[in-house]
Design a protein around this motif. Structure first.
Motif, PDB file in Angstrom:
ATOM      1  N   LYS A   1      11.909   3.802  -2.473  1.00 50.49           N
ATOM      2  CA  LYS A   1      11.756   5.075  -3.190  1.00 50.49           C
ATOM      3  C   LYS A   1      11.258   4.856  -4.610  1.00 50.49           C
ATOM      4  O   LYS A   1      10.523   5.677  -5.150  1.00 50.49           O
ATOM      5  CB  LYS A   1      13.083   5.831  -3.206  1.00 50.49           C
ATOM      6  N   ARG A   2      11.650   3.746  -5.230  1.00 52.34           N
ATOM      7  CA  ARG A   2      11.228   3.451  -6.599  1.00 52.34           C
ATOM      8  C   ARG A   2       9.706   3.278  -6.665  1.00 52.34           C
ATOM      9  O   ARG A   2       9.039   3.839  -7.532  1.00 52.34           O
ATOM     10  CB  ARG A   2      11.928   2.190  -7.107  1.00 52.34           C
ATOM     11  N   LEU A   3       9.148   2.518  -5.728  1.00 57.12           N
ATOM     12  CA  LEU A   3       7.702   2.343  -5.701  1.00 57.12           C
ATOM     13  C   LEU A   3       6.984   3.664  -5.423  1.00 57.12           C
ATOM     14  O   LEU A   3       5.934   3.934  -5.996  1.00 57.12           O
ATOM     15  CB  LEU A   3       7.315   1.334  -4.612  1.00 57.12           C
TER      16      LEU A   3
ATOM     17  N   ARG B   1       3.979   5.928  -7.593  1.00 59.03           N
ATOM     18  CA  ARG B   1       2.746   6.455  -7.024  1.00 59.03           C
ATOM     19  C   ARG B   1       2.457   7.839  -7.599  1.00 59.03           C
ATOM     20  O   ARG B   1       1.301   8.190  -7.853  1.00 59.03           O
ATOM     21  CB  ARG B   1       2.880   6.531  -5.503  1.00 59.03           C
ATOM     22  N   ASP B   2       3.489   8.614  -7.821  1.00 56.22           N
ATOM     23  CA  ASP B   2       3.332   9.949  -8.380  1.00 56.22           C
ATOM     24  C   ASP B   2       2.719   9.888  -9.779  1.00 56.22           C
ATOM     25  O   ASP B   2       1.889  10.723 -10.136  1.00 56.22           O
ATOM     26  CB  ASP B   2       4.684  10.659  -8.414  1.00 56.22           C
ATOM     27  N   LEU B   3       3.096   8.896 -10.567  1.00 52.64           N
ATOM     28  CA  LEU B   3       2.530   8.750 -11.910  1.00 52.64           C
ATOM     29  C   LEU B   3       1.026   8.508 -11.844  1.00 52.64           C
ATOM     30  O   LEU B   3       0.255   9.055 -12.635  1.00 52.64           O
ATOM     31  CB  LEU B   3       3.208   7.585 -12.640  1.00 52.64           C
ATOM     32  N   ILE B   4       0.606   7.710 -10.880  1.00 55.15           N
ATOM     33  CA  ILE B   4      -0.815   7.416 -10.727  1.00 55.15           C
ATOM     34  C   ILE B   4      -1.570   8.672 -10.298  1.00 55.15           C
ATOM     35  O   ILE B   4      -2.653   8.967 -10.810  1.00 55.15           O
ATOM     36  CB  ILE B   4      -1.008   6.267  -9.720  1.00 55.15           C
ATOM     37  N   GLU B   5      -1.002   9.428  -9.381  1.00 52.87           N
ATOM     38  CA  GLU B   5      -1.647  10.672  -8.945  1.00 52.87           C
ATOM     39  C   GLU B   5      -1.774  11.663 -10.095  1.00 52.87           C
ATOM     40  O   GLU B   5      -2.791  12.344 -10.228  1.00 52.87           O
ATOM     41  CB  GLU B   5      -0.851  11.302  -7.803  1.00 52.87           C
TER      42      GLU B   5
ATOM     43  N   MET C   1       0.841  -1.167   0.000  1.00 52.35           N
ATOM     44  CA  MET C   1       0.000   0.000   0.000  1.00 52.35           C
ATOM     45  C   MET C   1       0.890   1.235   0.000  1.00 52.35           C
ATOM     46  O   MET C   1       1.759   1.376   0.839  1.00 52.35           O
ATOM     47  CB  MET C   1      -0.879  -0.034   1.248  1.00 52.35           C
ATOM     48  N   LEU C   2       0.665   2.103  -0.950  1.00 47.27           N
ATOM     49  CA  LEU C   2       1.453   3.321  -1.088  1.00 47.27           C
ATOM     50  C   LEU C   2       0.671   4.511  -0.542  1.00 47.27           C
ATOM     51  O   LEU C   2      -0.444   4.778  -0.977  1.00 47.27           O
ATOM     52  CB  LEU C   2       1.785   3.574  -2.555  1.00 47.27           C
ATOM     53  N   THR C   3       1.242   5.191   0.421  1.00 48.43           N
ATOM     54  CA  THR C   3       0.622   6.394   0.955  1.00 48.43           C
ATOM     55  C   THR C   3       1.694   7.446   1.193  1.00 48.43           C
ATOM     56  O   THR C   3       2.878   7.183   1.033  1.00 48.43           O
ATOM     57  CB  THR C   3      -0.109   6.127   2.286  1.00 48.43           C
ATOM     58  N   ASP C   4       1.276   8.633   1.598  1.00 48.88           N
ATOM     59  CA  ASP C   4       2.256   9.677   1.876  1.00 48.88           C
ATOM     60  C   ASP C   4       2.530   9.768   3.377  1.00 48.88           C
ATOM     61  O   ASP C   4       2.020   8.980   4.166  1.00 48.88           O
ATOM     62  CB  ASP C   4       1.813  11.020   1.303  1.00 48.88           C
ATOM     63  N   LYS C   5       3.337  10.734   3.756  1.00 56.47           N
ATOM     64  CA  LYS C   5       3.781  10.851   5.150  1.00 56.47           C
ATOM     65  C   LYS C   5       2.640  11.121   6.134  1.00 56.47           C
ATOM     66  O   LYS C   5       2.794  10.899   7.323  1.00 56.47           O
ATOM     67  CB  LYS C   5       4.828  11.961   5.285  1.00 56.47           C
ATOM     68  N   ALA C   6       1.532  11.589   5.651  1.00 56.89           N
ATOM     69  CA  ALA C   6       0.415  11.879   6.545  1.00 56.89           C
ATOM     70  C   ALA C   6      -0.111  10.615   7.221  1.00 56.89           C
ATOM     71  O   ALA C   6      -0.666  10.672   8.309  1.00 56.89           O
ATOM     72  CB  ALA C   6      -0.709  12.552   5.771  1.00 56.89           C
ATOM     73  N   TYR C   7       0.075   9.469   6.582  1.00 61.23           N
ATOM     74  CA  TYR C   7      -0.404   8.200   7.130  1.00 61.23           C
ATOM     75  C   TYR C   7       0.699   7.421   7.832  1.00 61.23           C
ATOM     76  O   TYR C   7       0.570   6.234   8.069  1.00 61.23           O
ATOM     77  CB  TYR C   7      -1.020   7.356   6.015  1.00 61.23           C
ATOM     78  N   GLU C   8       1.771   8.074   8.185  1.00 58.77           N
ATOM     79  CA  GLU C   8       2.923   7.425   8.789  1.00 58.77           C
ATOM     80  C   GLU C   8       2.715   7.318  10.302  1.00 58.77           C
ATOM     81  O   GLU C   8       3.048   8.220  11.057  1.00 58.77           O
ATOM     82  CB  GLU C   8       4.193   8.225   8.473  1.00 58.77           C
ATOM     83  N   ALA C   9       2.101   6.212  10.725  1.00 62.37           N
ATOM     84  CA  ALA C   9       1.893   5.938  12.145  1.00 62.37           C
ATOM     85  C   ALA C   9       1.952   4.428  12.339  1.00 62.37           C
ATOM     86  O   ALA C   9       1.594   3.659  11.437  1.00 62.37           O
ATOM     87  CB  ALA C   9       0.552   6.482  12.607  1.00 62.37           C
ATOM     88  N   ASP C  10       2.398   4.006  13.497  1.00 60.63           N
ATOM     89  CA  ASP C  10       2.536   2.577  13.762  1.00 60.63           C
ATOM     90  C   ASP C  10       1.199   1.848  13.670  1.00 60.63           C
ATOM     91  O   ASP C  10       1.118   0.749  13.136  1.00 60.63           O
ATOM     92  CB  ASP C  10       3.168   2.346  15.139  1.00 60.63           C
ATOM     93  N   ARG C  11       0.147   2.462  14.172  1.00 61.28           N
ATOM     94  CA  ARG C  11      -1.154   1.783  14.143  1.00 61.28           C
ATOM     95  C   ARG C  11      -1.678   1.617  12.718  1.00 61.28           C
ATOM     96  O   ARG C  11      -2.319   0.619  12.397  1.00 61.28           O
ATOM     97  CB  ARG C  11      -2.164   2.520  15.019  1.00 61.28           C
ATOM     98  N   ILE C  12      -1.386   2.567  11.850  1.00 63.55           N
ATOM     99  CA  ILE C  12      -1.808   2.439  10.451  1.00 63.55           C
ATOM    100  C   ILE C  12      -0.987   1.369   9.752  1.00 63.55           C
ATOM    101  O   ILE C  12      -1.508   0.565   8.979  1.00 63.55           O
ATOM    102  CB  ILE C  12      -1.708   3.799   9.729  1.00 63.55           C
TER     103      ILE C  12
END
Length: 92
Positions: free
Chosen positions: A39-41, A45-49, A1-12
């Protein structure tokens, strides 16, 4: 699952792993333990956005005029084909 830093938490991260996926979330700079991160993956993600950003320029898709999911999917497919062909147009 690819997300950005906003979702960077242990519980997530744990929730993603419980559901059978592998989280690929960039760690925040102040984090002591830095988990695995590709970093490659993340660049892909940027291409999809960018694709979804271009797709939203089609008014019929952005406002979802179509009531039926089948018709909406058909318009998304047509817009995707048009975007794909735009990359192969001749500039001369």
């Amino acid at each position: 699952m690819l997300t950005d830093k906003a979702y960077e938490a242990d519980r997530i991260r744990e929730l993603i792993q419980e559901q059978g996926a592998t989280p690929n979330i960039p760690p925040k700079s102040n984090r002591r333990w830095k988990p695995c991160f590709s970093k490659r993956l993340y660049r892909e993600r940027d291409l999809i956005e960018r694709f979804f950003s271009k797709l939203k320029h089609f008014l019929r898709i952005a406002t979802r005029y179509d009531k039926l999911a089948v018709n909406f999917l058909a318009m998304v497919q047509l817009a995707s084909i048009r975007l794909w062909l735009r990359g192969y147009e001749s500039t001369a």
